[in-house]
Every structure is written in C-alpha cells, then in structure tokens.
Design a protein around this motif. Structure first.
Motif, mmCIF file in Angstrom:
data_model
loop_
_atom_site.group_PDB
_atom_site.id
_atom_site.type_symbol
_atom_site.label_atom_id
_atom_site.label_comp_id
_atom_site.label_asym_id
_atom_site.label_seq_id
_atom_site.Cartn_x
_atom_site.Cartn_y
_atom_site.Cartn_z
ATOM 1 N N ARG A 137 -0.301 53.653 -74.683
ATOM 2 C CA ARG A 137 0.666 54.720 -74.129
ATOM 3 C C ARG A 137 1.695 53.627 -73.472
ATOM 4 N NH1 ARG A 137 -3.545 56.833 -69.968
ATOM 5 N NH2 ARG A 137 -4.175 54.491 -70.282
ATOM 6 N N VAL A 138 2.978 53.596 -73.948
ATOM 7 C CA VAL A 138 3.952 52.560 -73.460
ATOM 8 C C VAL A 138 5.135 53.390 -72.736
ATOM 9 C CG1 VAL A 138 5.434 50.895 -74.465
ATOM 10 C CG2 VAL A 138 3.428 51.200 -75.585
ATOM 11 N N LEU A 139 5.413 52.842 -71.813
ATOM 12 C CA LEU A 139 6.520 53.232 -70.780
ATOM 13 C C LEU A 139 7.629 52.545 -70.853
ATOM 14 C CD1 LEU A 139 7.427 55.920 -68.736
ATOM 15 C CD2 LEU A 139 6.583 54.217 -67.078
ATOM 16 N N PHE A 140 8.896 53.016 -71.164
ATOM 17 C CA PHE A 140 10.155 51.986 -71.192
ATOM 18 C C PHE A 140 10.882 52.455 -69.909
ATOM 19 C CE2 PHE A 140 8.858 51.625 -75.478
ATOM 20 C CZ PHE A 140 9.234 50.604 -76.100
ATOM 21 N N ASP A 141 11.138 51.371 -69.387
ATOM 22 C CA ASP A 141 12.063 51.952 -67.913
ATOM 23 C C ASP A 141 13.663 52.107 -68.351
ATOM 24 O OD1 ASP A 141 12.626 52.020 -65.149
ATOM 25 O OD2 ASP A 141 13.496 50.110 -65.263
ATOM 26 N N THR A 162 9.845 57.438 -71.639
ATOM 27 C CA THR A 162 10.965 56.776 -70.918
ATOM 28 C C THR A 162 11.033 57.064 -69.519
ATOM 29 O OG1 THR A 162 12.298 56.551 -72.878
ATOM 30 C CG2 THR A 162 13.510 56.300 -70.517
ATOM 31 N N ALA A 163 11.044 56.110 -68.415
ATOM 32 C CA ALA A 163 11.137 56.533 -67.063
ATOM 33 C C ALA A 163 12.645 56.414 -66.590
ATOM 34 C CB ALA A 163 10.216 55.360 -66.272
ATOM 35 N N THR A 164 12.821 57.323 -65.660
ATOM 36 C CA THR A 164 14.236 57.613 -65.300
ATOM 37 C C THR A 164 14.530 57.520 -63.785
ATOM 38 O OG1 THR A 164 14.358 59.802 -65.475
ATOM 39 C CG2 THR A 164 15.111 58.633 -67.605
ATOM 40 N N SER A 165 13.481 57.568 -63.022
ATOM 41 C CA SER A 165 13.475 57.539 -61.730
ATOM 42 C C SER A 165 12.442 56.377 -61.265
ATOM 43 C CB SER A 165 12.833 58.844 -61.194
ATOM 44 O OG SER A 165 11.508 59.109 -61.532
ATOM 45 N N LYS A 179 14.941 62.093 -72.879
ATOM 46 C CA LYS A 179 13.617 61.318 -71.831
ATOM 47 C C LYS A 179 13.205 62.651 -71.066
ATOM 48 C CE LYS A 179 17.658 58.409 -71.517
ATOM 49 N NZ LYS A 179 18.946 58.008 -70.559
ATOM 50 N N PRO A 180 11.792 62.611 -70.845
ATOM 51 C CA PRO A 180 11.130 61.315 -70.997
ATOM 52 C C PRO A 180 10.475 61.076 -72.225
ATOM 53 C CG PRO A 180 9.932 63.068 -69.768
ATOM 54 C CD PRO A 180 11.437 63.153 -69.978
ATOM 55 N N ASP A 181 10.476 62.250 -73.280
ATOM 56 C CA ASP A 181 9.956 62.055 -74.402
ATOM 57 C C ASP A 181 11.008 62.172 -75.687
ATOM 58 O OD1 ASP A 181 8.230 62.601 -76.519
ATOM 59 O OD2 ASP A 181 7.308 64.398 -75.890
ATOM 60 N N PRO A 182 10.752 60.984 -76.090
ATOM 61 C CA PRO A 182 11.623 60.897 -77.291
ATOM 62 C C PRO A 182 11.585 61.693 -78.471
ATOM 63 C CG PRO A 182 10.031 58.949 -77.474
ATOM 64 C CD PRO A 182 9.965 59.807 -76.061
ATOM 65 N N LEU A 183 10.267 62.428 -78.553
ATOM 66 C CA LEU A 183 9.864 63.078 -79.721
ATOM 67 C C LEU A 183 10.908 64.643 -79.538
ATOM 68 C CD1 LEU A 183 5.886 63.017 -79.734
ATOM 69 C CD2 LEU A 183 7.584 61.757 -81.270
ATOM 70 N N ALA A 184 11.382 64.739 -78.544
ATOM 71 C CA ALA A 184 12.167 65.842 -78.410
ATOM 72 C C ALA A 184 13.331 65.674 -79.037
ATOM 73 C CB ALA A 184 12.381 66.061 -76.916
ATOM 74 N N GLU A 185 14.005 64.433 -79.289
ATOM 75 C CA GLU A 185 14.971 64.024 -80.150
ATOM 76 C C GLU A 185 14.737 64.350 -81.893
ATOM 77 O OE1 GLU A 185 18.781 60.826 -80.946
ATOM 78 O OE2 GLU A 185 17.055 60.317 -79.725
ATOM 79 N N ASN A 221 -0.685 56.405 -66.006
ATOM 80 C CA ASN A 221 -0.710 57.017 -67.299
ATOM 81 C C ASN A 221 -0.425 56.393 -68.401
ATOM 82 O OD1 ASN A 221 -1.326 59.446 -65.662
ATOM 83 N ND2 ASN A 221 0.961 59.796 -65.501
ATOM 84 N N PHE A 222 -0.113 54.912 -68.168
ATOM 85 C CA PHE A 222 0.302 54.139 -69.302
ATOM 86 C C PHE A 222 -0.518 52.727 -69.228
ATOM 87 C CE2 PHE A 222 3.573 56.965 -68.220
ATOM 88 C CZ PHE A 222 4.030 57.327 -69.500
ATOM 89 N N ASP A 223 -0.344 52.126 -70.677
ATOM 90 C CA ASP A 223 -0.812 50.956 -70.893
ATOM 91 C C ASP A 223 -0.071 49.737 -70.632
ATOM 92 O OD1 ASP A 223 -3.613 51.844 -71.687
ATOM 93 O OD2 ASP A 223 -2.449 52.739 -73.129
ATOM 94 N N THR A 224 1.434 49.969 -70.989
ATOM 95 C CA THR A 224 2.423 48.920 -70.861
ATOM 96 C C THR A 224 3.656 49.462 -70.536
ATOM 97 O OG1 THR A 224 1.440 48.001 -72.971
ATOM 98 C CG2 THR A 224 3.647 47.312 -72.397
ATOM 99 N N LEU A 225 4.255 48.501 -69.740
ATOM 100 C CA LEU A 225 5.597 48.844 -69.002
ATOM 101 C C LEU A 225 6.534 47.701 -69.502
ATOM 102 C CD1 LEU A 225 7.502 49.992 -67.034
ATOM 103 C CD2 LEU A 225 6.723 48.515 -65.329
ATOM 104 N N VAL A 226 7.714 48.430 -70.214
ATOM 105 C CA VAL A 226 8.908 47.436 -70.718
ATOM 106 C C VAL A 226 9.743 47.577 -69.886
ATOM 107 C CG1 VAL A 226 10.324 47.128 -72.697
ATOM 108 C CG2 VAL A 226 7.871 47.999 -72.999
#
Length: 480
Positions: A43-47, A102-105, A65-71, A119-124
């Motif tokens: 699980r990867v979160l991009f800031d 993707t985190a926007t807040s 955002k937050p879910d790129p799969l919606a695009e 909820n994530f393993d990695t924060l970018v």
C-alpha cells in the motif's frame, strides 16, 4: 565506577520532561521489467497536500484522488492516468502487487481517515513545497519508526514553487531536524543546499543491493537536472548508504540517492524530481521526460526503491500490519539524546556526575532524595502483530541508605499500560531490599502485547526519610 550512596538534590537546571510520544512497528521492484504478481498487496500513499502541484510542478500519479483507479481502473499506458508521476503509478499498478492512493489533506497516523498512514506501507513525498506541521512531522516519523517506508524526493535549493519562502530542501531537512520524535539526525544524512545543473550520477557497484538490482531492473545511472545531493553521517546512523553519486564524489559527500533505516522502517532520498517526471501531466505545465531518459535508468530506481520501502515479499506493513522486521523499538534507549522521546519527571534523565551511566554519559535516575517523592519515566511503543518475540530489557542499579533487611520502604514498579493509562501488568517491583553494587540487566517478554500500542512505565516511590536511588540505563525492546 558508581558513585557512593548519598542524598540527591534537584537542580534548577534539570532537564524538563517532555510529553509522551508514540513509538511502534511494521515493516521490497527501467524502462522497467514487470515482475510477476506479488502475493501481497503493498500500500503506497503519494502526498499531494503540500503544494506538489504548485507552479510548474505536477507531482501526482493521477488527477483522480484519493483513488487513481477512478480515472482508469486498468491503466496500460502512462497517459491513462494524468500526472507527471503517472508512469510511476501505472508501472506499480500494472505489476499487480500495489494499491495506490493520493493524500490531499494533512497527514495523520493512527486516525480514522482513509488516507491515514496506518493504512499504508510507504509514504512518497514528491517535492513538497509547504512545511509539514508539528503534528504531521510526528505522524510521519512515528509511521517510519513503526515500520513504514518513507520516500523523500527533493529539488534544488531555491525551488520555491509557491513562493512561500520554503523549498523542498528546507522542508525535508526541517522534517528530519525539527520533529518531536527524534531530531538527532535520525536517518543519518542531511540534504545539501545546492543547485546542480546537470549530470548523470552513477550507481555504486553492489550486486546484492535490492534497490540497485531489484525485480524492476538494474540501476546504472540517474539524471540530475537542477537538483541537489546529500551529506551522509554514518556516525549518527550506521544504516545510511549512498547508492548513486554525483560525478567526482563518493563516500559521505555528493550522494544523489540514499537509503537508510529508522526504528523498524526504511527511508529513501532522491536529490531531484526530474528523474520521476514522465513528461506528461496536466495542461499548462511545462514538463520534461526524465523517467524515459535514455542516458539513465530512473524507472528501475524509482520502482525498486518503492518495492524495498514497502517490504515487497513480506506481508502487511505500515506500523500495524502483520509483518515483523527484527529491530530495537525504543527511542533514545540509552538516554544519550537527553530528555527526548521519553516522558519523565524533572531531573530524571540526567548526566549528573553524582551517579555513573552504565554506558555513555546520560542515564535515568529515579528518586534518591531522602524525602517523600514519586518519579516516573515512560515511553509508548507499538509491538507489531507479526512478531513472536518482544524482549524488554534494561540495566538497573539500586543503592540505598535504608538499613532494614525486611521492609520495602522505597519501590520501583515496572508496568505496562494501555493507551487509556490502565495498568495491564506489573512486570516487577524492586525496592531498597534489592540494593546491590553495579548494574544488573532485567528482561521481560512483551510478546503477549503483539499488535497493541502500550506504554512502558517506571514509577519510583520514596518514603520520607533515607534515600533509595533507582538508576536505569541501556533500555531496549527487541522484536523479531
């Protein structure tokens, strides 16, 4: 040699106690080959909550955002998602082993938000352009300390895209040096205030390194196009390692790509955002294709590093999953950073010459006043659910002026509390009857608290006359 028995006097200059801080744990993928689908979803979160789209930047994997799969729920090309980091995101998504958000807040850790770091393993952090708040820095540092992966991407000094007076160099250095968890060079490097115009920094020779030689390919060079480097300080963190260096540099200077660890977590640093720019993105931004630069291997570097940070090949992660990385979890465990990380009564953490530390200069000295006194020392820690061994240890010296051989007038309790302050267990009670020369190591198992965040607390209670000193040093909570 330990100082002789004697009454203790509080000093006006005693170190002030800090508030209780949470500490805890969780725990590896050019033009990039696509590895077989992983059994575990990482699980990867991009800031995108710190001006990552300001000015001419577009550091997002998707406009959804937050879910790129919606695009696009099944992207096959970088343009299926919109953003200058879409190639990175699509490559991870296509591999089948990653869940991206993707985190926007504001970034949080231990909360209920969908994008909470727990909820994530990695924060970018792709070139942040606003400072992280105090609460965010605490969240990020605890997330890493508890087993999360942190990917920090900088740009050159002066790249202030939103004109707020801060650039990524300053913001990331502030994260590392001005936080409430560990500001004593926790990762073992600092980011240089430089603007290096161009070049192809080269990878070191290390066939065993999983970032340079990972499932997504082999790294030979990267790209620098107005970026910076880092200075390594292995004396502060022996795990720090330079993987890619600016031409003419090696060792502790000129490191363009760096890895390290902190607590149970992993850290990566890249000195420029140009290598992850794929040349696509939202209309109105002037972008450059560093991702596919023929003179570099930026895609394997980004993807292998993401995999390593996420703990690819293991389960769970992010400071609360089901994995376990062998580690020592307590912060400032030998007290050498003074009154940080621990919550302590005034004067407890000290380098007073009246007593002797077991190692180093600092130690924790509870009681020893010869008057009615209660001193406390505590730290919160998360025992990972995937660990079967969790050994708490500390060295204890007790000296006393009491002469009785039968009555415990002064006591030291070692307890485990839950997050509400309720005592879950008293591991041991020591007293003036246990006085002896030198330090003795004490060890207890906390394996039964796996998956829980608990507080370790020492409480020294002294009677109205005749001092007893409880001196603690070299604590540890080793998990595996």
């Amino acid at each position: 040699m330990l100082a002789p028995t004697g009454s203790r006097h509080r000093l006006a200059t005693a170190l002030a106690a800090l508030g209780l801080l949470a500490v805890g744990v969780a725990v590896q993928t050019a033009g990039a080959a696509t590895p077989a689908r992983a059994a575990t979803t990482h699980r990867v979160l991009f800031d995108d909550g710190h001006a990552e789209e300001a000015g001419n930047a577009d550091w997002i994997i998707s406009t959804s955002k937050p879910d790129p799969l919606a695009e696009d729920s099944s992207p096959s090309a970088e343009t299926d998602w919109t953003g200058a980091l879409s190639s990175w995101g699509v490559a991870l998504q296509k591999s089948g082993g990653y869940s991206l958000k993707t985190a926007t807040s504001a970034l949080t850790y231990g909360g209920s938000a969908t994008t909470d770091l727990s909820n994530f393993d990695t924060l970018v952090l792709p070139e942040p352009n606003t400072l992280f708040t105090t609460a965010e820095k605490t969240a990020i540092m605890n997330f890493v300390k508890n087993g999360g992966g942190l990917f920090m991407i900088s740009d050159h000094t002066g790249a202030d895209r939103n004109n707020d007076g801060e650039d990524a160099v300053e913001i990331l250095n502030d994260l590392m040096t001005n936080n409430s968890v560990d500001s004593t060079d926790p990762f073992g490097f600092s980011i240089d205030s430089l603007d290096v115009g161009s070049g192809y920094p080269a990878a070191i020779s290390d066939s065993a390194d999983p970032v340079l030689h990972g499932d997504f390919g082999t790294v030979t060079k990267s790209l620098i196009a107005d970026g910076t480097t880092a200075t390594l300080k292995p004396a502060d963190n022996a795990a720090v390692k330079g993987l890619v260096y600016r031409s003419g540099y090696s060792g502790n200077t000129g490191a363009f790509f760096v890895t390290s660890t902190f607590g149970s977590g992993r850290v990566a640093f890249w000195g420029d955002s140009s290598p992850v720019d794929d040349g696509t993105g939202q209309s109105g931004n002037t972008l450059y294709d560093g991702w596919n630069d023929s003179g570099a291997t930026n895609a394997p570097l980004a993807l292998n590093a993401t995999a390593w940070l996420a703990g690819a090949g293991s389960s769970g992660g992010g400071g609360g999953g089901g994995s376990c990385t062998a580690a020592q979890l307590l912060g400032n465990n030998g007290f050498e950073s003074g009154n940080t990380t621990w919550s302590a009564s005034s004067g407890v953490i000290t380098n007073s010459s009246s007593k002797s530390a077991r190692t180093g200069s600092y130690y924790a000295w509870l009681d020893g006043y010869g008057t009615a006194t209660t001193d406390t020392l505590s730290q919160s820690v998360t025992v990972p659910s995937g660990c079967t061994t969790a050994a708490l240890s500390f060295f204890l010296h007790i000296d006393t002026a009491e002469t009785t051989t039968s009555t415990a007038y002064d006591t030291l309790k070692v307890q485990v509390l839950n997050s509400s302050g309720t005592v879950l267990a008293t591991l041991a009670t020591y007293s003036n009857l246990n006085a002896a020369s030198g330090y003795t190591q004490r060890t207890f198992s906390l394996a039964s608290y796996a998956g829980q965040t608990v507080t370790l607390k020492f409480t020294g209670t002294e009677g109205s006359t005749l001092q007893t000193s409880f001196v603690v040093d070299d604590t540890a909570l080793n998990v595996s």
